[in-house]
Design a protein around this motif. Structure first.
Motif, mmCIF file in Angstrom:
data_model
loop_
_atom_site.group_PDB
_atom_site.id
_atom_site.type_symbol
_atom_site.label_atom_id
_atom_site.label_comp_id
_atom_site.label_asym_id
_atom_site.label_seq_id
_atom_site.Cartn_x
_atom_site.Cartn_y
_atom_site.Cartn_z
ATOM 1 N N THR A 152 0.788 -1.275 0.025
ATOM 2 C CA THR A 152 0.230 0.152 -0.300
ATOM 3 C C THR A 152 1.103 1.232 0.078
ATOM 4 O O THR A 152 0.180 2.284 -0.890
ATOM 5 N N HIS A 153 2.233 1.454 0.642
ATOM 6 C CA HIS A 153 2.751 1.824 0.619
ATOM 7 C C HIS A 153 4.605 2.354 -0.328
ATOM 8 O O HIS A 153 4.962 1.025 -0.253
ATOM 9 N N SER A 154 4.884 3.617 -0.175
ATOM 10 C CA SER A 154 5.879 3.685 -1.934
ATOM 11 C C SER A 154 6.618 4.538 -0.522
ATOM 12 O O SER A 154 6.581 5.607 0.003
ATOM 13 N N GLY A 155 8.136 3.582 -0.446
ATOM 14 C CA GLY A 155 8.861 4.838 0.916
ATOM 15 C C GLY A 155 10.390 5.467 0.309
ATOM 16 O O GLY A 155 10.449 4.227 0.044
ATOM 17 N N VAL A 156 10.409 6.441 0.566
ATOM 18 C CA VAL A 156 11.630 6.869 -0.453
ATOM 19 C C VAL A 156 12.054 7.453 0.568
ATOM 20 O O VAL A 156 11.873 8.089 1.522
ATOM 21 N N VAL A 157 13.573 6.428 1.207
ATOM 22 C CA VAL A 157 14.505 6.907 1.755
ATOM 23 C C VAL A 157 15.516 8.303 1.507
ATOM 24 O O VAL A 157 15.558 8.864 0.612
ATOM 25 N N SER A 158 14.512 9.086 2.936
ATOM 26 C CA SER A 158 15.263 10.335 2.774
ATOM 27 C C SER A 158 16.962 10.439 3.574
ATOM 28 O O SER A 158 17.642 11.439 3.193
ATOM 29 N N SER A 159 17.081 9.749 4.108
ATOM 30 C CA SER A 159 18.536 9.880 5.096
ATOM 31 C C SER A 159 18.917 8.233 5.344
ATOM 32 O O SER A 159 17.889 7.539 5.858
ATOM 33 N N ILE A 160 20.088 8.426 5.785
ATOM 34 C CA ILE A 160 20.546 6.887 6.262
ATOM 35 C C ILE A 160 22.395 7.554 7.148
ATOM 36 O O ILE A 160 22.662 7.875 6.697
ATOM 37 N N HIS A 161 22.419 7.189 8.790
ATOM 38 C CA HIS A 161 23.093 7.362 9.252
ATOM 39 C C HIS A 161 23.738 6.230 10.066
ATOM 40 O O HIS A 161 23.198 5.371 9.906
ATOM 41 N N ILE A 162 24.980 5.753 9.348
ATOM 42 C CA ILE A 162 25.569 4.255 9.201
ATOM 43 C C ILE A 162 27.129 4.514 10.157
ATOM 44 O O ILE A 162 28.028 5.741 10.382
ATOM 45 N N ASP A 163 26.797 3.817 11.529
ATOM 46 C CA ASP A 163 28.316 3.902 12.442
ATOM 47 C C ASP A 163 28.808 2.703 11.747
ATOM 48 O O ASP A 163 28.143 1.594 12.073
ATOM 49 N N TYR A 164 30.509 2.087 11.180
ATOM 50 C CA TYR A 164 30.834 1.194 11.430
ATOM 51 C C TYR A 164 31.714 1.131 12.972
ATOM 52 O O TYR A 164 31.655 1.285 13.518
#
Length: 123
Positions: free
Chosen positions: A60-72
């Motif tokens: 029912t929904h299309s999710g548009v990713v606007s940010s990702i923060h990653i810690d390695y």
């Protein structure tokens, strides 16, 4: 679900998607290594991103990713199977904040931890 051609190109498999949760896996090969002989950070981000994107989308929904923060947090090596699990941490009026954990298969030690934001749009 539509095919993620980029994830497929890298060898990432996505399972269990829909309802705000998803899992993405990848076995690290020699083509995924950086000059230090460990899995490239961009590769780990791609596994995390594939899980997040799958979790953000459903029938029912299309999710548009606007940010990702990653810690390695730890390196991954050739032969390791990476497992990214994404789930909704916060559900807001029009968007979701996801928590993604990247581990090696069979281990509960995190390789990376990420948070991401996706706007929900009706399909």
């Amino acid at each position: 679900m539509k095919i993620d051609h980029y994830a497929r190109h890298l060898g990432i498999a996505v399972q269990n998607f829909g309802n705000g949760d998803a899992t993405a896996t990848l076995r690290v090969g020699p083509e995924h290594l950086n000059p230090h002989g460990t899995a490239h950070g961009a590769l780990m981000l791609s596994v995390v991103g594939a899980a997040l994107a799958a979790a953000a989308n459903n029938e029912t929904h299309s999710g548009v990713v606007s940010s990702i923060h990653i810690d390695y947090l730890a390196p991954a090596h050739e032969g390791d199977e990476l497992v990214a699990t994404a789930s909704v941490g916060e559900r807001l009026a029009r968007e979701d904040i996801f928590v993604v954990r990247l581990t090696k298969a069979g281990e509960d030690v995190p390789v990376a931890r990420a948070s991401g934001r996706a706007t929900r749009r009706d399909r």
